[in-house]
Scaffold this motif. Sequence first.
Motif, PDB file in Angstrom:
ATOM      1  N   VAL A 190       0.838  -1.206   0.000  1.00 16.86           N
ATOM      2  CA  VAL A 190       0.000   0.000   0.000  1.00 16.86           C
ATOM      3  C   VAL A 190       0.871   1.253   0.000  1.00 16.86           C
ATOM      4  O   VAL A 190       0.597   2.223  -0.719  1.00 16.86           O
ATOM      5  CB  VAL A 190      -0.949  -0.014   1.210  1.00 16.86           C
ATOM      6  CG1 VAL A 190      -1.676   1.315   1.335  1.00 16.86           C
ATOM      7  CG2 VAL A 190      -1.945  -1.154   1.093  1.00 16.86           C
ATOM      8  N   ALA A 191       1.932   1.237   0.817  1.00 22.61           N
ATOM      9  CA  ALA A 191       2.831   2.398   0.874  1.00 22.61           C
ATOM     10  C   ALA A 191       3.536   2.614  -0.467  1.00 22.61           C
ATOM     11  O   ALA A 191       3.674   3.759  -0.933  1.00 22.61           O
ATOM     12  CB  ALA A 191       3.849   2.216   1.999  1.00 22.61           C
ATOM     13  N   CYS A 254       7.698   4.477   2.882  1.00 24.43           N
ATOM     14  CA  CYS A 254       8.076   3.202   2.263  1.00 24.43           C
ATOM     15  C   CYS A 254       9.087   2.475   3.131  1.00 24.43           C
ATOM     16  O   CYS A 254       9.783   3.061   3.959  1.00 24.43           O
ATOM     17  CB  CYS A 254       8.638   3.439   0.866  1.00 24.43           C
ATOM     18  SG  CYS A 254       7.436   4.068  -0.324  1.00 24.43           S
ATOM     19  N   SER A 255       9.166   1.181   2.899  1.00 20.71           N
ATOM     20  CA  SER A 255      10.130   0.345   3.640  1.00 20.71           C
ATOM     21  C   SER A 255      10.914  -0.485   2.631  1.00 20.71           C
ATOM     22  O   SER A 255      10.355  -1.405   2.017  1.00 20.71           O
ATOM     23  CB  SER A 255       9.402  -0.560   4.626  1.00 20.71           C
ATOM     24  OG  SER A 255      10.316  -1.370   5.330  1.00 20.71           O
ATOM     25  N   PRO A 256      12.219  -0.181   2.450  1.00 25.30           N
ATOM     26  CA  PRO A 256      12.973   0.919   3.059  1.00 25.30           C
ATOM     27  C   PRO A 256      12.585   2.261   2.442  1.00 25.30           C
ATOM     28  O   PRO A 256      12.046   2.289   1.340  1.00 25.30           O
ATOM     29  CB  PRO A 256      14.418   0.561   2.723  1.00 25.30           C
ATOM     30  CG  PRO A 256      14.320  -0.218   1.449  1.00 25.30           C
ATOM     31  CD  PRO A 256      13.037  -0.991   1.536  1.00 25.30           C
ATOM     32  N   PRO A 257      12.863   3.358   3.131  1.00 27.07           N
ATOM     33  CA  PRO A 257      12.468   4.667   2.616  1.00 27.07           C
ATOM     34  C   PRO A 257      13.167   4.971   1.285  1.00 27.07           C
ATOM     35  O   PRO A 257      14.333   4.651   1.083  1.00 27.07           O
ATOM     36  CB  PRO A 257      12.912   5.639   3.724  1.00 27.07           C
ATOM     37  CG  PRO A 257      13.019   4.794   4.942  1.00 27.07           C
ATOM     38  CD  PRO A 257      13.442   3.448   4.477  1.00 27.07           C
ATOM     39  N   HIS A 258      12.429   5.619   0.369  1.00 23.44           N
ATOM     40  CA  HIS A 258      12.995   6.026  -0.916  1.00 23.44           C
ATOM     41  C   HIS A 258      13.619   7.412  -0.805  1.00 23.44           C
ATOM     42  O   HIS A 258      13.364   8.150   0.158  1.00 23.44           O
ATOM     43  CB  HIS A 258      11.911   6.031  -1.995  1.00 23.44           C
ATOM     44  CG  HIS A 258      11.433   4.662  -2.372  1.00 23.44           C
ATOM     45  ND1 HIS A 258      12.120   3.817  -3.211  1.00 23.44           N
ATOM     46  CD2 HIS A 258      10.316   3.978  -2.008  1.00 23.44           C
ATOM     47  CE1 HIS A 258      11.460   2.684  -3.364  1.00 23.44           C
ATOM     48  NE2 HIS A 258      10.350   2.756  -2.642  1.00 23.44           N
ATOM     49  N   ARG A 259      14.429   7.736  -1.812  1.00 24.54           N
ATOM     50  CA  ARG A 259      15.108   9.024  -1.799  1.00 24.54           C
ATOM     51  C   ARG A 259      14.111  10.149  -1.964  1.00 24.54           C
ATOM     52  O   ARG A 259      13.198  10.084  -2.785  1.00 24.54           O
ATOM     53  CB  ARG A 259      16.147   9.086  -2.934  1.00 24.54           C
ATOM     54  CG  ARG A 259      16.972  10.370  -2.941  1.00 24.54           C
ATOM     55  CD  ARG A 259      18.122  10.229  -3.932  1.00 24.54           C
ATOM     56  NE  ARG A 259      17.649  10.220  -5.309  1.00 24.54           N
ATOM     57  CZ  ARG A 259      17.501  11.321  -6.044  1.00 24.54           C
ATOM     58  NH1 ARG A 259      17.741  12.516  -5.512  1.00 24.54           N
ATOM     59  NH2 ARG A 259      17.101  11.231  -7.291  1.00 24.54           N
ATOM     60  N   GLN A 260      14.293  11.197  -1.187  1.00 25.53           N
ATOM     61  CA  GLN A 260      13.437  12.363  -1.261  1.00 25.53           C
ATOM     62  C   GLN A 260      14.061  13.412  -2.176  1.00 25.53           C
ATOM     63  O   GLN A 260      15.259  13.399  -2.443  1.00 25.53           O
ATOM     64  CB  GLN A 260      13.206  12.948   0.137  1.00 25.53           C
ATOM     65  CG  GLN A 260      12.590  11.939   1.115  1.00 25.53           C
ATOM     66  CD  GLN A 260      12.359  12.541   2.480  1.00 25.53           C
ATOM     67  OE1 GLN A 260      11.942  13.691   2.595  1.00 25.53           O
ATOM     68  NE2 GLN A 260      12.637  11.768   3.523  1.00 25.53           N
ATOM     69  N   LEU A 261      13.215  14.321  -2.659  1.00 26.89           N
ATOM     70  CA  LEU A 261      13.643  15.352  -3.581  1.00 26.89           C
ATOM     71  C   LEU A 261      13.374  16.730  -3.001  1.00 26.89           C
ATOM     72  O   LEU A 261      12.502  16.891  -2.145  1.00 26.89           O
ATOM     73  CB  LEU A 261      12.895  15.224  -4.913  1.00 26.89           C
ATOM     74  CG  LEU A 261      13.145  13.965  -5.742  1.00 26.89           C
ATOM     75  CD1 LEU A 261      12.244  13.950  -6.960  1.00 26.89           C
ATOM     76  CD2 LEU A 261      14.601  13.870  -6.155  1.00 26.89           C
TER      77      LEU A 261
END
Length: 464
Positions: A190-191, A254-261
């Motif tokens: 879902v995330a 997300c797991s693992p977290p994705h890169r942020q912009l």
Amino acid sequence: DGLGLEDLEGCERTFSKTNGLASAVRYASAFHRCQAIVGYVAHNDEYEVYQNLTTMILNNYKQAIRIIQEGKNALPRLMDELGITDVSVFSLWLLEEKEYLTARSREPEEETLQMEYWQKLVNLDTSSDLAWTMATPSSASTSSFETMRRHAMENFEKDLKMAQELEIKLGITKRWVPEDEEWQTAGRLVANRKYQCCLDQLESLVVAWIFELSKMNQAGTGYKLRKHIAKALKARSAAIRTALDRFNTAARACSPPHRQLTFEEVVEYTFLADFDLLCNSTHEDISQRPWASPAARAAMDQYFKVCRAEEEIKRLNVEIRRIITYLRDEDRYMEACIAQLQVSHPTLAYQVQVHYNIRARFTNHHLRLLTEIAHLHGFTGTTVAGESTKTNPGDSAGEPATVIPSASSIAAVPTFPPAVCHSGDDSSDLDEPDTDDDEYGDDSSTLTLQEIIRISSDGYGVQE
């Protein structure tokens, strides 16, 4: 396969050329608008398309030869770097990529049901806590409180029923709890889906922003349109910031977290390929696939460009022989028709000659370019004329048999005298038709004009 170097933009270019008619026919009537469009298209076909026919073939032939030569030089080097010995691998990679993209056109049904079941369990947990809280005895029992309690119980029963229906579809015998592995897996799905939706929205806004920026500095853009685009850019920037905040929130979840912009990174993107985040699929990591590496993509593009160029040359060789055959047959056919009419109707023969000169004016141009094509290094066709299969009356390869229409058949076609403008106010002339036989009679000039129209409409003066 089979399209050669065709870019499928022929209709788009034709429509773009006709845009110049817009200013001329904007205030015209429906009849004159259609008349202008038909006249323009006929003129374009007669004087531009036909003239540029061999020019297009020459340019396409040169382009195909250049692509093949570049491919022969670059493709072996790329294959050595990738450790590939057989070019059939490229077709297998293309098929694998097609299967992957087809599978990603929609979410798997099993995963969709699992994510929906997980969301219903979350809703059920929330409605259960609320229903339990509202069911606790309270001293402030009023009619509004009773209504809220009833609504909470109804929502709980609705969520419970929907969860039970999904359990039957998925074949679940034990309801999931947050500690179960299935619960955690569905939560990650879902995330990731929410992350992908936010990414798609951010990408679409940035692409629209890029197009508006390119239009902002385009030559010919008026002041009002530039002001309108500037306002749209300002609003688009605010929308991009909002979408970026949602994207970063989904990326952290997300797991693992994705890169942020950051906003600065997003606005610096000038090409769609700059969105390298799209390479990080939420379902599976395709970056390790052999066809996903940049070197493999370059090798595949080079190989299939060579394949399309070879197809283009095969098609051009056929078209070249068709043009040569048509030029020969058309010349013979028109000369034979003119020779027959010289005996029976010299005036009509002259008009047919004038009509033929319109097409024949480009014959030397075509022959010169066809000779240039034949001397190209890499030319594999032939310049020997073939035999046309179109031998019906009126076709260039048919037997010339001119027929002069009789005066009776021409008289059946109504002729109307030209309108005459009078400066006076006498309205009696409007009610009485002009019957002057000397001026509007069936004289030889009118007969010749009707014959020309009749013969031309029957296919260069040929009838069965």
